[in-house]
Structures are given as structure tokens and as C-alpha cells.
Design a protein around this motif. Structure first.
Motif, mmCIF file in Angstrom:
data_model
loop_
_atom_site.group_PDB
_atom_site.id
_atom_site.type_symbol
_atom_site.label_atom_id
_atom_site.label_comp_id
_atom_site.label_asym_id
_atom_site.label_seq_id
_atom_site.Cartn_x
_atom_site.Cartn_y
_atom_site.Cartn_z
ATOM 1 N N THR A 66 -10.360 -6.925 15.100
ATOM 2 C CA THR A 66 -11.488 -8.018 15.186
ATOM 3 C C THR A 66 -12.377 -6.358 14.029
ATOM 4 O OG1 THR A 66 -11.953 -6.666 17.190
ATOM 5 C CG2 THR A 66 -11.294 -9.364 16.791
ATOM 6 N N LYS A 67 -11.354 -5.583 14.000
ATOM 7 C CA LYS A 67 -12.413 -3.907 13.453
ATOM 8 C C LYS A 67 -11.214 -2.816 13.346
ATOM 9 C CE LYS A 67 -15.167 -3.484 17.769
ATOM 10 N NZ LYS A 67 -16.720 -3.310 18.028
ATOM 11 N N SER A 68 -11.650 -2.033 13.105
ATOM 12 C CA SER A 68 -11.453 -1.082 12.675
ATOM 13 C C SER A 68 -10.445 -0.523 14.168
ATOM 14 C CB SER A 68 -11.087 -0.034 11.928
ATOM 15 O OG SER A 68 -10.745 1.390 12.160
ATOM 16 N N ASP A 70 -10.245 2.817 15.415
ATOM 17 C CA ASP A 70 -10.441 3.411 15.765
ATOM 18 C C ASP A 70 -12.047 3.286 16.111
ATOM 19 O OD1 ASP A 70 -9.062 5.189 14.615
ATOM 20 O OD2 ASP A 70 -10.181 5.180 12.785
ATOM 21 N N LYS A 71 -12.035 1.598 16.298
ATOM 22 C CA LYS A 71 -13.879 1.260 16.741
ATOM 23 C C LYS A 71 -13.390 0.194 18.061
ATOM 24 C CE LYS A 71 -16.015 2.345 12.479
ATOM 25 N NZ LYS A 71 -16.741 1.648 11.226
ATOM 26 N N GLY A 72 -12.382 -0.051 18.665
ATOM 27 C CA GLY A 72 -12.143 -0.527 19.151
ATOM 28 C C GLY A 72 -11.792 -1.972 19.092
ATOM 29 N N GLY A 73 -10.850 -2.067 18.110
ATOM 30 C CA GLY A 73 -10.653 -3.565 17.521
ATOM 31 C C GLY A 73 -10.119 -4.180 18.157
ATOM 32 N N ARG A 74 -10.008 -5.896 19.011
ATOM 33 C CA ARG A 74 -9.369 -6.512 18.832
ATOM 34 C C ARG A 74 -8.494 -6.950 18.619
ATOM 35 N NH1 ARG A 74 -10.098 -11.466 20.554
ATOM 36 N NH2 ARG A 74 -11.756 -11.638 19.217
ATOM 37 N N ARG A 75 -6.753 -6.859 18.597
ATOM 38 C CA ARG A 75 -5.932 -8.245 17.994
ATOM 39 C C ARG A 75 -6.335 -9.127 18.022
ATOM 40 N NH1 ARG A 75 -1.020 -10.044 19.498
ATOM 41 N NH2 ARG A 75 -1.577 -10.715 21.277
ATOM 42 N N ILE A 76 -5.881 -9.608 17.571
ATOM 43 C CA ILE A 76 -6.043 -11.340 17.089
ATOM 44 C C ILE A 76 -4.400 -11.824 16.474
ATOM 45 C CG2 ILE A 76 -7.117 -12.937 15.375
ATOM 46 C CD1 ILE A 76 -9.376 -11.164 14.465
ATOM 47 N N LEU A 77 -3.715 -11.063 16.219
ATOM 48 C CA LEU A 77 -2.263 -11.404 15.606
ATOM 49 C C LEU A 77 -1.071 -10.654 15.345
ATOM 50 C CD1 LEU A 77 -1.331 -11.856 12.058
ATOM 51 C CD2 LEU A 77 -2.917 -13.680 12.560
ATOM 52 N N ASP A 78 -0.324 -10.465 15.252
ATOM 53 C CA ASP A 78 1.012 -9.931 15.125
ATOM 54 C C ASP A 78 1.592 -10.688 14.071
ATOM 55 O OD1 ASP A 78 0.683 -7.154 15.995
ATOM 56 O OD2 ASP A 78 0.590 -8.221 18.025
ATOM 57 N N LEU A 79 2.051 -10.049 13.172
ATOM 58 C CA LEU A 79 3.403 -10.089 11.738
ATOM 59 C C LEU A 79 4.910 -9.217 11.981
ATOM 60 C CD1 LEU A 79 1.648 -12.648 9.164
ATOM 61 C CD2 LEU A 79 2.758 -13.104 10.581
ATOM 62 N N SER A 80 6.215 -10.114 12.371
ATOM 63 C CA SER A 80 6.750 -8.710 12.194
ATOM 64 C C SER A 80 7.942 -9.447 11.330
ATOM 65 C CB SER A 80 8.051 -8.309 13.784
ATOM 66 O OG SER A 80 6.385 -8.256 14.437
ATOM 67 N N GLY A 209 -3.887 0.320 6.313
ATOM 68 C CA GLY A 209 -5.089 -0.251 6.446
ATOM 69 C C GLY A 209 -6.478 -0.751 5.221
ATOM 70 N N VAL A 210 -6.574 -2.066 5.675
ATOM 71 C CA VAL A 210 -7.704 -2.211 5.109
ATOM 72 C C VAL A 210 -9.107 -2.967 5.521
ATOM 73 C CG1 VAL A 210 -7.879 -4.216 3.585
ATOM 74 C CG2 VAL A 210 -5.734 -3.267 4.086
ATOM 75 N N ARG A 230 -13.188 -13.793 13.281
ATOM 76 C CA ARG A 230 -11.365 -13.736 13.732
ATOM 77 C C ARG A 230 -11.107 -12.889 12.065
ATOM 78 N NH1 ARG A 230 -10.171 -18.996 13.257
ATOM 79 N NH2 ARG A 230 -8.611 -20.117 12.169
ATOM 80 N N VAL A 231 -11.338 -12.537 11.543
ATOM 81 C CA VAL A 231 -11.096 -10.972 10.777
ATOM 82 C C VAL A 231 -11.873 -9.879 10.116
ATOM 83 C CG1 VAL A 231 -9.216 -11.116 7.855
ATOM 84 C CG2 VAL A 231 -9.624 -13.296 9.456
#
Length: 266
Positions: A66-68, A70-80, A209-210, A230-231
Motif C-alpha cells: 500500500t506504501k513504502s 519504510d512507512k509500514g506499507g501493507r502487502r497486497i500481493l506477491d509474485l514469484s 523499489g518503485v 489498491r496500489v
């Protein structure tokens, strides 16, 4: 889905970008540090592209937050993913709880065709795949660009901090590298919109990191709010895969509307 390597192009962009930032003209010893800085910046970015090019199978992992972090961003999805530069084939696994809907999806991309495999089919159907190339409901988790070098080859270098390089990425390049179903409607942005990003080498590993949410600054506040939830931040790492097994075409392709997954090998 392969992308042409553009190391020389990246180096030229890097050098040109820093020269613009440093100013033009000058002569004698006063101009030398600027030229040297531009050259070093180009070499750093080109070196990372070369590092990935030398990998056999590239193993990469992407996370949308949800955000960086470093600022405590919450995971939305993982791609491996495992990507073969020599063939353009990819194995991709997605894990997400997007919009509260938990999903785990496996993809196989071969010769520009996309195949789907589901854990719900049971362990006996691991080799069974369904062609979903034209099915957006199933293929939404795949990026349009599967070569993980996109952030390195498309980046416009701005500055360096040690071995790290700060770049800007055109929003179309960013969207192409993200899962294509993240946006029900792709935001309409000015053509020159860019996202800030960093690229960091860590020995055998390269980190990217983008700041995706930063691209929304020119959009109305209400639209930004819905997108930011969302992104926000795309984080990616790439390294040479320890699994040197080649990526193979699907062993069994079947139509689940005709054949139950348990009988797909027939």
C-alpha cells in the motif's frame, strides 16, 4: 513476452540525464567532475543490466504494498517467478488477498501463450494446464512484461548514492511491469508522467523499489484515494535461480469444461 536488452540505451540515458542535471558547457578542470559523474552513473546502471544478462534463469520476486515498507506499507500481493532470457518462457506464482479475496494462482507462459494451474485440482493434476491466454478473469495477475529487467532498461537515471542509482520510470513502463488486472480502469495520465524509483545492487541480488502512488499526483484527490488503497509501492528483487532446470512447455493441456481435472492426463 521477451524484451530486447538495451544496456547501451540505458547507459546513454543515464549519462545524458546526469549531464542535464549537472549543467552544460564548461571547460578545463572545472568540467571534469561533471563528466566523470555522468560516466560513472552510466557505468553503474549498465553494470547492473549486464549482471542480470549473465544470469541463466532469472528468479525474481515482486510485492505490491500500500506504501513504502519504510512507512509500514501493507502487502497486497506477491509474485514469484522464474524467467528464461534465452526462450522468454516464465513460471509465475501469485499469492494475494486483494479486495479480501485470497487467491493462489500458478501461471506458465510459453511462446506467448498463458496457461493456468490450480491447487484446487489436487496434487495429481500438477502437470495439467488450461490455456487462458484470452481470458482476462484468470490472467489478470500476470504483468504484461515478464522480463524483470524493465526497471533497469527503461529507467531514466537521475543520481547515484554509492552503488545505488535513483531513476525515473515512464508510467506506461511501470504499468506494463505490474499485474495487468490491478486496475479495472487504467488511469488517464499526462504522457510525461513518471514514477520515482531506486535500483540497488546487493552482491548477487538486485533490488528495485518503485513509488507507484507518486504517479497519481496529477489526478483528482478522490481518484487518488481509490488508487492509493489498491496500489502504492512496487518492490522487486532479482537474482540467478539456484534451480537451473529449464522452463518446459505444459505437459498436459485440457479443457476443464469437457474433462475433469482429475482426468486431465487422459
Amino acid at each position: 513476452m521477451t524484451r530486447r536488452t538495451k544496456a547501451a540505451h540505458a547507459a546513454a540515458l543515464a549519462a545524458g540525464a546526469l549531464m542535464v542535471l549537472s549543467g552544460c558547457g564548461g571547460s578545463g578542470t572545472a568540467a571534469e567532475p561533471k563528466a566523470t559523474g555522468a560516466a560513472l552513473l552510466g557505468e553503474q546502471l549498465t553494470g547492473m543490466v549486464t549482471q542480470v544478462d549473465k544470469m541463466g534463469i532469472v528468479e525474481w520476486h515482486g510485492q505490491m504494498l500500500t506504501k513504502s515498507p519504510d512507512k509500514g506499507g501493507r502487502r497486497i500481493l506477491d509474485l514469484s517467478s522464474r524467467f528464461s532470457p534465452s526462450t522468454g518462457y516464465s513460471e509465475v506464482s501469485m499469492d494475494t488477498t486483494l479486495d479480501g479475496n485470497a487467491q493462489q494462482i500458478d501461471y506458465l507462459v510459453v511462446n506467448d501463450r498463458t496457461y493456468f494451474n490450480s491447487e484446487a485440482w489436487g496434487p495429481g493434476s500438477n502437470d495439467c494446464w488450461v490455456d487462458i491466454t484470452d481470458d482476462e478473469d484468470y490472467s489478470w495477475g500476470l504483468p504484461r512484461v515478464l522480463d524483470p529487467k524493465w526497471a533497469l532498461t527503461e529507467g531514466r537515471a537521475l543520481s547515484a548514492d554509492g552503488e545505488d542509482v535513483n531513476v525515473s520510470l515512464g508510467y506506461k513502463d511501470v504499468l506494463a511491469g505490474l499485474p495487468k488486472g490491478l486496475f479495472k480502469v487504467v488511469p488517464s495520465l499526462p504522457y510525461d508522467t513518471e514514477a520515482k524509483a531506486f535500483i540497488e545492487p546487493h552482491g548477487h541480488l538486485i533490488e528495485v523499489g518503485v513509488d507507484v502512488a507518486g504517479m497519481w499526483s496529477k489526478l483528482p484527490k478522490a481518484q487518488r484515494a481509490s488508487l492509493d488503497a489498491r496500489v502504492g509501492w512496487w518492490s522487486m528483487t532479482m537474482k540467478e535461480s539456484t534451480n537451473d532446470k529449464s522452463i518446459a512447455p505444459p505437459k498436459f493441456v485440457f479443457d476443464p469444461k469437457v474433462t475433469p481435472p482429475s482426468q486431465c492426463r487422459r
